[in-house]
Enzyme design. Structure first.
Site, PDB file in Angstrom:
ATOM      1  N   TYR A 108       0.848  -1.188   0.000  1.00  0.00           N
ATOM      2  CA  TYR A 108       0.000   0.000   0.000  1.00  0.00           C
ATOM      3  C   TYR A 108       0.894   1.252   0.000  1.00  0.00           C
ATOM      4  O   TYR A 108       2.121   1.154  -0.004  1.00  0.00           O
ATOM      5  CB  TYR A 108      -0.950  -0.022   1.191  1.00  0.00           C
ATOM      6  CG  TYR A 108      -2.040  -1.062   1.067  1.00  0.00           C
ATOM      7  CD1 TYR A 108      -3.112  -0.871   0.199  1.00  0.00           C
ATOM      8  CD2 TYR A 108      -1.987  -2.246   1.790  1.00  0.00           C
ATOM      9  CE1 TYR A 108      -4.099  -1.831   0.067  1.00  0.00           C
ATOM     10  CE2 TYR A 108      -2.979  -3.211   1.660  1.00  0.00           C
ATOM     11  CZ  TYR A 108      -4.038  -3.001   0.796  1.00  0.00           C
ATOM     12  OH  TYR A 108      -5.006  -3.952   0.656  1.00  0.00           O
ATOM     13  N   CYS A 132     -19.558 -13.276   3.030  1.00  0.00           N
ATOM     14  CA  CYS A 132     -18.919 -14.570   3.269  1.00  0.00           C
ATOM     15  C   CYS A 132     -19.688 -15.651   2.530  1.00  0.00           C
ATOM     16  O   CYS A 132     -20.917 -15.695   2.588  1.00  0.00           O
ATOM     17  CB  CYS A 132     -18.884 -14.879   4.765  1.00  0.00           C
ATOM     18  SG  CYS A 132     -18.184 -16.517   5.141  1.00  0.00           S
ATOM     19  N   ALA A 137     -34.939 -40.510  -3.102  1.00  0.00           N
ATOM     20  CA  ALA A 137     -36.296 -39.996  -2.947  1.00  0.00           C
ATOM     21  C   ALA A 137     -37.061 -40.101  -4.264  1.00  0.00           C
ATOM     22  O   ALA A 137     -36.525 -39.825  -5.333  1.00  0.00           O
ATOM     23  CB  ALA A 137     -36.257 -38.555  -2.473  1.00  0.00           C
TER      24      ALA A 137
END
Length: 664
Positions: free
Chosen positions: A181, A383, A478
């Site tokens: 930075y 997130c 199923a």
């Protein structure tokens, strides 16, 4: 808690006592500020929730002190000097709530991004730097800062820290002599070509950082803690070129010798703690480690700093393993363990560890799609595995008025997340899974050693089903009859997807990536993978690390071209790991036939024959909607989720499931 008791002993930074050894690592607070530079309600709730979860020291994501020399689009992140009254008012609400839980909070303050401004986040404002150097992302040359502008930024640090102290912050962290930075660009000779008092010698290159801490101490007092995010090594091979783990290279950024010397100077200048990592934006996968980096990768550098200076050392970097954290503190590697993404995934991490409920901690999978990927693309922090992160109030569990029985078909992440949320809210979910284990595509996805957290997430979902008393039928396919017999008031189909296949000729030795990852098929020693997306590249890396000779065939002009939004740290590291591990890549190539152990591929240069023991297909997935098409008109309250609705990624499967299950 007795095993981890050491992690719950207090520690001091300066004269400030932190109640335990856990800090929340600073993460870009995109979306958590308002138009006047204060914290919005999302930000207040987000940080408070982590304090409530037991974390001893909250370090906010980056905030700016200057908005003139380097202009930033508002309201990207907080700014303590833009509207001091408003900043103090909104921050005070947050710090008071954090203090109620016995936690402390530091404001992370930035001098600017300089050559690493991300255009999608901050707008295409004129980039600045210590010298007229190449921008990291843009094909532009940065404007050199004047000495007067540097003095202005330093003064703004003093004003911003004063406002932070008044707002109830217990200290500040300076962002940063780390990751490349702006302040770090001054500190590194590769970027700093100045000939005035801010260039040349190491002391001159650190002058910016020195004046900042001196100004803050002058305005806030010697006992107000000022910590520093610090990288003792850059891993820069050249501009825009980073080094990989284990790679031999000449360091063009800060090497460890200078890193040690700089650390001593910085502490002498007045910094009260060093929050240690390594890397730079030119080697982003060190600063924001994806799953391809080992856990706890900063520990050797934190240990070196611990041996170099006499202030507390904070260590982050995939430190979510409690045993690793315990060893780091016990053995003197660091004083505090910093958790970033793990606290996005589970704000209750520290409290769960204290209560001995390690298996209830929701794991971070280091995908960076919800955090860094969304910051990069949409200026939003979230997130992938926790849909409530950064929207705690707005995605709180909805109360129910009437308990419903809900049948869920499919035990992948979408089905499990739906069942979990429904059970927490008070409904009665019943889940059916055809396989013998919950997890769906997490299971093949988690097969490579570097994807272990995918399997941990599958185990976490299984534990959640147990904790919330969800009825789970494994090894049960199923059917419409099974669903009808349940007499449910709502049905969720999360039947997933199946790998795409196509015929090449010798089908006996053509497998899907899933079959190989699950060890259902043995691929031999020489392998060609068709498809250079994320699955293909990760499978190739895994096989190469196991000693296989691997070639990737991709129809597009580059690998990882259709996956996204992948964080650059993930995609760029994976792209470089492919050749580093000897994996050959043929782009602009199409597989035509496979006969007698030879794959014929068409390229722009003509046909090419690749001898191989097997061919692995990694060409995508198809939604499995057979059951949905059979019963879609039979139920008024029917929902299609996950890959069955739209083949995507873990994040959207979980998020969509949460949204639907929280509103049934």
């Amino acid at each position: 808690m007795s095993r981890y008791r050491t992690l719950f002993t207090p520690v001091k930074i300066g004269k400030l006592e932190i109640k335990n050894r856990f800090a929340m690592a600073p993460m870009g607070p995109l979306g958590l500020a308002d138009a006047e530079g204060g914290f919005n309600q999302r930000g207040i709730d987000y940080y408070t929730e982590r304090a409530k979860g037991g974390t001893g020291l909250i370090i906010t994501g980056v905030s700016f002190v200057d908005n003139v020399v380097e202009e930033h689009g508002m309201p990207n992140v907080p700014c303590s000097t833009h509207n001091p009254v408003h900043f103090t008012r909104t921050s005070r609400e947050m710090t008071e709530r954090i203090h109620a839980y016995g936690a402390n909070v530091f404001l992370q303050m930035s001098g600017g991004f300089g050559r690493v401004t991300i255009p999608t986040n901050l707008g295409d404002f004129p980039p600045v730097a210590p010298s007229p150097i190449q921008h990291r992302w843009l094909d532009r040359t940065c404007r050199e800062l004047t000495a007067e502008e540097i003095k202005t930024i330093v003064e703004q640090f003093g004003k911003g820290a004063y406002n932070a102290k008044r707002a109830g912050f217990d200290g500040v962290q300076i962002h940063a002599v780390h990751e490349g930075y702006l302040i770090d660009q001054f500190a590194i000779a590769l970027f700093n070509q100045r000939t005035d008092q801010y260039g040349g010698s190491l002391e001159n290159r650190l002058r910016f950082a020195k004046e900042i801490v001196e100004e803050i101490k002058r305005t806030c007092g010697e006992n107000f803690p000022v910590t520093l995010r610090y990288s003792p090594k850059s891993f820069i091979k050249d501009l825009r070129e980073g080094a990989l783990p284990g790679e031999e290279f000449e360091e063009k950024g800060r090497d460890l010798e200078e890193g040690v010397a700089a650390a001593k100077l910085l502490v002498d200048y007045g910094y009260d703690a060093l929050d240690t990592d390594v890397g730079s934006y030119d080697s982003w996968w060190w600063s924001h480690p994806p799953m391809y980096q080992e856990k706890g990768l900063y520990r050797p550098y934190a240990k070196l700093m611990k041996e170099t200076v006499a202030v507390p050392i904070i260590c982050a970097g995939r430190m979510d393993d409690p045993e690793m954290a315990l060893a780091a503190v016990t053995e003197g590697t660091c004083d505090l363990v910093s958790l970033g993404r793990p606290l996005l995934a589970d704000p209750e991490y520290v409290n769960k560890l204290r209560a001995g409920k390690v298996d209830e901690i929701r794991p971070c999978i280091s995908c960076q799609e919800g955090c860094m990927g969304r910051i990069q693309e949409y200026s939003a922090l979230n997130c992938a595995v926790n849909p409530q992160a950064c929207r705690e109030r707005y995605a709180a569990y909805n109360p129910i008025t009437k308990k419903k029985k809900v049948v869920i078909i499919g035990g992948g992440v979408a089905g499990c997340e739906a069942a979990r949320v429904l059970a927490i809210r008070g409904h009665e979910p019943v889940l059916y899974e055809a396989a013998g284990r919950l997890g769906g595509n997490l299971l093949p996805g988690g097969a490579p050693d570097f994807k272990e957290d995918d399997l941990a997430l599958a185990d976490w979902f299984a534990k959640q089903m147990e904790l919330h008393n969800v009825t789970v039928h494994l090894n049960t396919k199923a059917t419409s009859e099974v669903i009808a017999a349940e007499k449910a008031e709502a049905v969720i189909l999360a039947t997933g997807s199946t790998p795409k296949r196509f015929r090449l000729g010798d089908e006996e030795n053509v497998y899907t990536a899933s079959e190989v990852l699950m060890k259902e098929k043995a691929c031999g020693d020489t392998v060609v993978i068709i498809g250079g997306g994320l699955v293909g590249c990760e499978t190739a890396l895994w096989l190469a690390k196991e000693g296989k000779k691997v070639t990737i065939v991709e129809t597009l002009d580059k690998v990882l071209a259709v996956n996204g939004p992948l964080c650059h740290a993930n995609s760029e590291m994976l792209e470089r790991l492919i050749p580093f591990h000897g994996i050959e890549v043929l782009t602009g190539a199409a597989a035509k036939s496979y006969e007698a152990g030879k794959l014929t591929v068409e390229t722009a240069q003509g046909s090419k024959v690749l001898p191989c023991d097997s061919v692995i297909l990694a060409v995508g997935y198809e939604s499995n909607r057979q059951l949905y098409e059979e019963i879609q008109y039979d139920y008024a309250d029917l929902h299609l989720l996950g890959d069955a609705r739209n083949v995507s990624n873990i994040m959207y499967a979980i998020w969509d499931a949460f949204e639907v299950a929280n509103n049934l």
